[in-house]
Design an enzyme around this catalytic site. Structure first.
Site, PDB file in Angstrom:
ATOM      1  N   ASP A   7       0.881  -1.164   0.000  1.00  0.00           N
ATOM      2  CA  ASP A   7       0.000   0.000   0.000  1.00  0.00           C
ATOM      3  C   ASP A   7       0.920   1.217   0.000  1.00  0.00           C
ATOM      4  O   ASP A   7       1.432   1.611   1.041  1.00  0.00           O
ATOM      5  CB  ASP A   7      -0.895  -0.015   1.237  1.00  0.00           C
ATOM      6  CG  ASP A   7      -1.843   1.176   1.289  1.00  0.00           C
ATOM      7  OD1 ASP A   7      -2.135   1.762   0.226  1.00  0.00           O
ATOM      8  OD2 ASP A   7      -2.291   1.523   2.397  1.00  0.00           O
ATOM      9  N   GLU A  67      -1.240  -1.487  -4.815  1.00  0.00           N
ATOM     10  CA  GLU A  67      -2.480  -0.738  -5.016  1.00  0.00           C
ATOM     11  C   GLU A  67      -2.277   0.255  -6.150  1.00  0.00           C
ATOM     12  O   GLU A  67      -1.289   0.981  -6.185  1.00  0.00           O
ATOM     13  CB  GLU A  67      -2.863  -0.006  -3.729  1.00  0.00           C
ATOM     14  CG  GLU A  67      -4.209   0.683  -3.813  1.00  0.00           C
ATOM     15  CD  GLU A  67      -4.615   1.290  -2.487  1.00  0.00           C
ATOM     16  OE1 GLU A  67      -5.456   0.688  -1.802  1.00  0.00           O
ATOM     17  OE2 GLU A  67      -4.080   2.354  -2.140  1.00  0.00           O
ATOM     18  N   ASP A 139      -2.354   0.818   7.201  1.00  0.00           N
ATOM     19  CA  ASP A 139      -1.575   0.673   5.968  1.00  0.00           C
ATOM     20  C   ASP A 139      -1.108  -0.767   5.768  1.00  0.00           C
ATOM     21  O   ASP A 139      -1.094  -1.275   4.644  1.00  0.00           O
ATOM     22  CB  ASP A 139      -0.382   1.634   5.980  1.00  0.00           C
ATOM     23  CG  ASP A 139      -0.824   3.084   6.010  1.00  0.00           C
ATOM     24  OD1 ASP A 139      -1.545   3.497   5.086  1.00  0.00           O
ATOM     25  OD2 ASP A 139      -0.468   3.797   6.963  1.00  0.00           O
TER      26      ASP A 139
END
Length: 179
Positions: A7, A67, A139
């Site tokens: 992420d 991501e 996260d």
């Protein structure tokens, strides 16, 4: 298959490593790289590169799931995120790790069941599914969810391929285009 979920962020970069053994998906490790924000933005990018390099070296992933970009309200924040993602993609590519990208809404829909899920819901599901002792930081939870999404997509595509049926384009993990 060892999958490193990432992420990306320019302040906090979440990572999570999952491994598929047969039909089981197991948690290996996760964490958050907290970037020193007192220096220049360029120094932050160097820190992302250095710290992610350590994670890759110590865990030797077979694949990475990152991501993908989403549209943010703040153009400056989106640009900084884009720079951080670029460093992540470059580090992974230089390490020879195959990269797939997944949009946030797809990750949330895969893990929670709806694309507009809150970060706390993602963390709660990942804690339960992976039998973690405590919820990971948001996260890291997102990174674990990204890795889980990749393993789900890869498993589905492999099952289709093994059956002899053609794999629809939408069922294939999206590979990052580098170069």
């Amino acid at each position: 298959m060892r999958v490193l979920g990432i992420d990306p962020g320019s302040r906090h970069l979440g990572w999570g490593l999952l491994v598929r053994q047969g039909t089981r998906i197991e948690h290996v490790a996760h964490g958050v790289i907290d970037i020193d924000t007192s220096g220049t933005f360029a120094a932050r990018l160097v820190e992302i590169d250095d710290e992610l390099g350590k994670v890759i070296a110590s865990h030797a992933p077979d694949a990475a799931a990152v991501e993908s970009l989403f549209f943010a309200k703040d153009a400056q924040s989106a640009a900084k995120l884009g720079h951080a993602r670029g460093v992540v993609l470059l580090r992974l590519a230089r390490a020879g790790v195959p990269i797939s990208e997944y949009p946030p809404a797809l990750v949330k829909r895969t893990i929670v069941g709806r694309g507009a899920a809150e970060k706390a819901q993602v963390a709660q599901v990942m804690t339960a599914v992976l039998r973690l002792a405590a919820p990971p930081r948001p996260d890291a939870a997102d990174a674990l969810a990204i890795a889980m999404t990749h393993l789900s997509a890869a498993g589905f595509a492999a099952a289709l391929a093994a059956s002899g049926a053609p794999v629809p384009r939408r069922a294939r993990p999206r590979r990052a285009r580098l170069g």
